[in-house]
Design a protein around this motif. Sequence first.
Motif, PDB file in Angstrom:
ATOM      1  N   THR A  83      44.533  37.389  49.685  1.00 10.12           N
ATOM      2  CA  THR A  83      43.684  38.695  49.356  1.00 10.12           C
ATOM      3  C   THR A  83      42.932  38.647  48.012  1.00 10.12           C
ATOM      4  O   THR A  83      41.797  39.087  48.021  1.00 10.12           O
ATOM      5  CB  THR A  83      44.968  40.009  49.165  1.00 10.12           C
ATOM      6  OG1 THR A  83      45.676  40.088  50.401  1.00 10.12           O
ATOM      7  CG2 THR A  83      44.128  40.976  48.900  1.00 10.12           C
ATOM      8  N   GLN A  86      40.045  36.759  49.147  1.00  6.56           N
ATOM      9  CA  GLN A  86      38.892  37.626  50.195  1.00  6.56           C
ATOM     10  C   GLN A  86      38.258  38.455  48.889  1.00  6.56           C
ATOM     11  O   GLN A  86      36.927  38.788  49.153  1.00  6.56           O
ATOM     12  CB  GLN A  86      39.594  38.347  51.133  1.00  6.56           C
ATOM     13  CG  GLN A  86      38.809  39.187  51.834  1.00  6.56           C
ATOM     14  CD  GLN A  86      38.021  38.139  52.827  1.00  6.56           C
ATOM     15  OE1 GLN A  86      38.414  37.266  53.517  1.00  6.56           O
ATOM     16  NE2 GLN A  86      36.670  38.566  52.976  1.00  6.56           N
ATOM     17  N   LEU A  87      38.932  38.978  48.039  1.00  5.80           N
ATOM     18  CA  LEU A  87      38.663  39.971  47.026  1.00  5.80           C
ATOM     19  C   LEU A  87      37.491  39.363  46.269  1.00  5.80           C
ATOM     20  O   LEU A  87      36.237  39.916  46.153  1.00  5.80           O
ATOM     21  CB  LEU A  87      39.609  40.509  45.940  1.00  5.80           C
ATOM     22  CG  LEU A  87      39.387  41.312  45.123  1.00  5.80           C
ATOM     23  CD1 LEU A  87      38.648  42.707  45.460  1.00  5.80           C
ATOM     24  CD2 LEU A  87      40.593  41.734  44.340  1.00  5.80           C
ATOM     25  N   ASN A  90      34.449  39.032  48.167  1.00  6.29           N
ATOM     26  CA  ASN A  90      33.804  40.517  48.307  1.00  6.29           C
ATOM     27  C   ASN A  90      33.276  40.906  46.996  1.00  6.29           C
ATOM     28  O   ASN A  90      31.752  41.490  47.192  1.00  6.29           O
ATOM     29  CB  ASN A  90      34.712  41.450  48.606  1.00  6.29           C
ATOM     30  CG  ASN A  90      35.547  41.454  50.230  1.00  6.29           C
ATOM     31  OD1 ASN A  90      34.863  40.745  50.897  1.00  6.29           O
ATOM     32  ND2 ASN A  90      36.647  42.171  50.427  1.00  6.29           N
ATOM     33  N   SER A 162      40.260  44.013  51.021  1.00  8.06           N
ATOM     34  CA  SER A 162      40.258  42.413  51.131  1.00  8.06           C
ATOM     35  C   SER A 162      41.523  42.292  51.933  1.00  8.06           C
ATOM     36  O   SER A 162      41.505  40.903  52.687  1.00  8.06           O
ATOM     37  CB  SER A 162      40.617  41.980  49.592  1.00  8.06           C
ATOM     38  OG  SER A 162      39.307  42.467  49.018  1.00  8.06           O
ATOM     39  N   GLU A 165      40.876  42.913  55.765  1.00  8.49           N
ATOM     40  CA  GLU A 165      39.619  42.047  56.556  1.00  8.49           C
ATOM     41  C   GLU A 165      40.142  40.588  57.091  1.00  8.49           C
ATOM     42  O   GLU A 165      39.529  40.099  57.483  1.00  8.49           O
ATOM     43  CB  GLU A 165      38.809  41.710  55.145  1.00  8.49           C
ATOM     44  CG  GLU A 165      37.273  42.303  55.548  1.00  8.49           C
ATOM     45  CD  GLU A 165      36.380  41.809  54.272  1.00  8.49           C
ATOM     46  OE1 GLU A 165      35.540  41.188  54.517  1.00  8.49           O
ATOM     47  OE2 GLU A 165      36.686  42.570  52.997  1.00  8.49           O
ATOM     48  N   ARG A 166      41.302  40.237  56.485  1.00 10.24           N
ATOM     49  CA  ARG A 166      42.092  38.969  56.814  1.00 10.24           C
ATOM     50  C   ARG A 166      42.627  39.044  58.460  1.00 10.24           C
ATOM     51  O   ARG A 166      43.357  40.060  58.381  1.00 10.24           O
ATOM     52  CB  ARG A 166      43.206  38.578  55.792  1.00 10.24           C
ATOM     53  CG  ARG A 166      42.649  38.694  54.471  1.00 10.24           C
ATOM     54  CD  ARG A 166      42.040  37.363  54.019  1.00 10.24           C
ATOM     55  NE  ARG A 166      42.713  36.278  54.198  1.00 10.24           N
ATOM     56  CZ  ARG A 166      42.327  35.028  54.323  1.00 10.24           C
ATOM     57  NH1 ARG A 166      40.773  35.050  53.996  1.00 10.24           N
ATOM     58  NH2 ARG A 166      42.730  34.113  54.896  1.00 10.24           N
TER      59      ARG A 166
END
Length: 181
Positions: A83, A86-87, A90, A162, A165-166
Amino acid sequence: MPELRVEEVLLSRRGVLKVGLWTSAFLTCAGLGASLSGCSPGSSASGFALLRSSDLTFLRALIPVMLAGSVGAPAVPGAADATLHQLDHNLAHLSPELLKLTRQLFDVLAMPVTRGPLTGVWGGWESASPEQIQDFLQRWQNSSLNLLRMGHGSLVQLVMMSWYERPESWAGCGYPGPPKI
């Protein structure tokens, strides 16, 4: 029992202006302190495009609490790390203005002078218990100050977007994934 008048109970116009002035002064000093201490523009942490070390300390404490219930306990460390990355990805795709606002939010949460009074977490984030972090989230969610409610909404959206989205999160919520083309 003395009788209270409406004027005594309601905040006067002058009182509202005083509160606004003090809040503005406090936030201005906090922002100035962050920029002078090198909090704001600082360089990215190793392995990240935009997240800084101070951001990682806060987010590593926050994300497991927010993912509780969505992820089994053994998978939380891996999910939190995924996360975080991914954050970071983003954030790299935000407009410069939104990125600036997000960094200001992270700065306010990282600085001890603002963290304690605004969150109730007086020690560092690394020593905060999950209960303290949950209390902070509820405090901001139910705050009478619109700015804190907006900060709560931003944190929840950033972290949850985030995570969800994974691909690892999809099975837990019944999403089969994007259609094959």
